[in-house]
Design an enzyme around this catalytic site. Structure first.
Site, PDB file in Angstrom:
ATOM      1  N   SER A 216       0.844  -1.183   0.000  1.00  0.00           N
ATOM      2  CA  SER A 216       0.000   0.000   0.000  1.00  0.00           C
ATOM      3  C   SER A 216       0.880   1.234   0.000  1.00  0.00           C
ATOM      4  O   SER A 216       2.101   1.134   0.045  1.00  0.00           O
ATOM      5  CB  SER A 216      -0.908   0.001   1.219  1.00  0.00           C
ATOM      6  N   LYS A 217       0.239   2.377  -0.070  1.00  0.00           N
ATOM      7  CA  LYS A 217       1.010   3.627  -0.221  1.00  0.00           C
ATOM      8  C   LYS A 217       2.096   3.785   0.834  1.00  0.00           C
ATOM      9  O   LYS A 217       3.140   4.324   0.568  1.00  0.00           O
ATOM     10  CB  LYS A 217       0.152   4.896  -0.202  1.00  0.00           C
ATOM     11  N   ARG A 218       1.821   3.284   2.018  1.00  0.00           N
ATOM     12  CA  ARG A 218       2.836   3.505   3.051  1.00  0.00           C
ATOM     13  C   ARG A 218       4.107   2.695   2.817  1.00  0.00           C
ATOM     14  O   ARG A 218       5.088   2.848   3.539  1.00  0.00           O
ATOM     15  CB  ARG A 218       2.247   3.234   4.439  1.00  0.00           C
ATOM     16  N   HIS A 219       4.082   1.831   1.826  1.00  0.00           N
ATOM     17  CA  HIS A 219       5.301   1.086   1.494  1.00  0.00           C
ATOM     18  C   HIS A 219       6.155   1.812   0.463  1.00  0.00           C
ATOM     19  O   HIS A 219       7.106   1.259  -0.058  1.00  0.00           O
ATOM     20  CB  HIS A 219       4.944  -0.306   0.962  1.00  0.00           C
ATOM     21  N   GLY A 220       5.774   3.050   0.145  1.00  0.00           N
ATOM     22  CA  GLY A 220       6.544   3.779  -0.855  1.00  0.00           C
ATOM     23  C   GLY A 220       5.794   3.821  -2.168  1.00  0.00           C
ATOM     24  O   GLY A 220       4.568   3.750  -2.188  1.00  0.00           O
TER      25      GLY A 220
END
Length: 488
Positions: free
Chosen positions: A253-257
């Site tokens: 997800s977005k928090r993984h970059g």
RNA sequence: GGCCCCAUGGUCAAGCGGCCUAAGACACCGCCCUUUCACGGCGGUAACCCGGGUUCGAAUCCCGGUGGGGUCACCA
């Protein structure tokens, strides 16, 4: 066996995700490998979140990756339209059929009522599912409820006590109890079909033979199979590919970059690197080679070599692949791709002429081996477009040595002879001559030269540096360096 | 929590009962190449989740446990 037909059916609710891209790739590869057809269909039944902008973004990302499609959105074909919101009458027809056959029914429960019920089930530790309250409503009940202004949804009547068995190409046989499902909605109260219904109608009508998609869809599959069966349709083959996980092993997800193809494209990743990388995530060729073109992949891909366990997205490996392709592509192409990044860094003007283009080519010859992705040209190309600062202590120390002025004088003399003909070969011979003529060790010549040209003691090869900077600039920097270090 | 999937080094993964004192790649470390850094070449560290079976023999088959993940929407 009839011709293989696969599809990629994204919902246009955002840019093309890494995982989506891999699904598209696997489908494409499968079609190409076995001489089948690849279809792209837009699943835009979520009216709130879908947008034409996302649709465009997804399609352009697919094209950029080199994945073309034989039939579908934007290219047309015999089974269109290929956008679900343009097929509403078709779904209506089949929902009507199910209603007629008593295999589906209208449900008037409001979302609020359902939410309350869900809470209660959760609290009681029961399975969360629709209780079937409206299953046996009489026509009179329906009429009354509609008069109250209620808009019904259509639910599929899940057979009690049944078991659905799915034969999945990557997972083998998987069983699901119908009792755990609850009667699910196939048409929303606004008349739009839900995913589980539309996907079946479309896949059947479009003649899809193999459904290759991410594992998150596995638990939806029995619901879809039930619909195939109730409509008397043959069920396609399924292949559920494991998810791509982030570094913490949860769904990407977005928090993984960066998670979209678009983002990688903007950072200067090459499409062939992404394709190569994605192909190796969840699939293995079974040979030691790791570098593959799309074409080579399409000759080797097979579903029986798809890995069952989820894969962690490893940026380091993507970087390695990308740097590999940066180093091995024709430098003209890399230079062309680098131009926007150099412009963005403020190193180049908005319009590029042949002279600038040639300069960029020489710069990329010098620095491409340092790059993992093109956006990194900003730091590595700086030395070619900005004057060195000469504030690096090591460089200053080197420039302060007593033999330096003599070395620079010699270099200058040679450069004046060479003039504009300073290509790599000329630079090499020039560089070779200096130490010899001065009777100095190479180190005493090359190190100060590098320091003067770059302000640092490390960096690209001198024989790349010289041509990229040009004689005039080299001479200027030689002078500047001496002036800046106060030795002159 | 119910259901479902998965389980080989830090990561991607080969292995599909004996060829395994377990490939290869990324990352990491070392050496070489290079009068810089990097590239490249060579080498090294590092793994079969646990417990029961089955079998002459299990990383490979079965069961259980544990762990991770997915899914349980009028989202797809």
């Amino acid at each position: 066996m009839s011709e293989i037909k696969v599809r990629f059916a994204p919902s246009p609710t955002g840019p093309l995700h890494i995982g989506g891209a891999r699904s598209a790739l696997f489908n494409w590869l499968y079609a190409r490998r076995y001489g089948g057809k690849f279809i792209v269909r837009i699943e835009d039944t979520d009216l709130d979140r879908s947008s034409r902008e996302s649709e465009e973004n997804i399609l352009s990302a697919l094209r950029w990756l080199g994945l073309d499609w034989d039939e579908g959105i934007a290219v047309g074909g015999p089974n269109g339209p290929y956008r679900q919101t343009e097929r509403l009458d078709i779904y209506d027809r089949y929902a009507g059929l199910l209603l007629e056959k008593g295999l589906a029914y209208r449900c008037y429960c409001s979302e609020e009522e359902l939410a309350v019920q869900r809470e209660a089930q959760l609290a009681a530790g029961e399975m969360v599912r629709y209780t079937g309250k409206c299953r046996d409503l009489s026509p009179e009940d329906c009429e009354r409820l509609e008069r109250e202004g209620r808009k019904p949804v259509i639910r599929f009547k899940v057979p009690e006590g049944g078991v659905v068995t799915i034969r999945d190409i990557v997972r083998g046989e998987v069983n699901f109890d119908c009792d755990g499902m609850g009667d699910y909605i196939i048409v929303k109260s606004d008349g739009i079909p839900t995913y589980n219904f539309a996907v079946v109608v479309d896949d059947h009508l479009m003649g899809i033979t193999h459904v290759i998609r991410a594992e998150e869809h596995l638990s939806n599959t029995p619901r879809q199979v039930l619909i195939y069966q109730s409509l008397g349709w043959s069920v396609p083959e399924f292949a559920h590919v494991s998810l791509i996980l982030g570094k913490d092993r949860s769904k990407m997800s977005k928090r993984h970059g960066a998670t979209s193809i678009e983002q990688y494209r903007e950072l200067g990743y090459l499409p062939e690197a992404l394709v190569n990388f994605l192909a190796l995530l969840g699939w293995s060729p079974g040979v030691e080679e790791e570098i593959f073109t799309l074409e080579q992949l399409s000759e080797q891909f097979s579903l029986d070599r798809v890995v069952k366990s989820p894969a962690v997205f490893d940026l380091e490996k993507l970087n390695w692949l990308n740097s590999h392709y940066i180093k091995h592509s024709p430098v003209e192409r890399i230079a062309e791709l680098a131009i926007p990044f150099l412009q963005q860094a403020g190193y180049l003007p908005g319009t590029i002429d042949d002279r600038v283009r040639e300069k960029v080519r020489l710069v990329m010859v010098a620095i491409r081996e340092y790059l993992e992705y093109l956006a990194q040209v900003e730091q590595h190309a700086a030395v070619f477009f900005r004057q060195p600062e000469y504030n690096d202590p090591e460089a200053r120390e080197v420039l302060a040595r007593e033999e330096v002025p003599a070395v620079f004088r010699a270099v200058r003399g040679k450069l004046e002879e060479t003039g504009d003909q300073l290509d790599e070969a000329a630079a090499k011979t020039l560089l070779k001559k200096i130490p010899k003529e001065l009777g100095l060790g190479g180190k005493k010549v090359y190190l100060p030269l590098r320091a003067a040209l770059t302000g640092r003691t490390r960096g690209p090869e001198l024989h790349h540096l010289l041509p990229a900077l040009g004689s005039r600039e080299v001479i200027a920097r030689l002078d500047n360096a001496l002036a800046a270090t106060g030795v002159n």
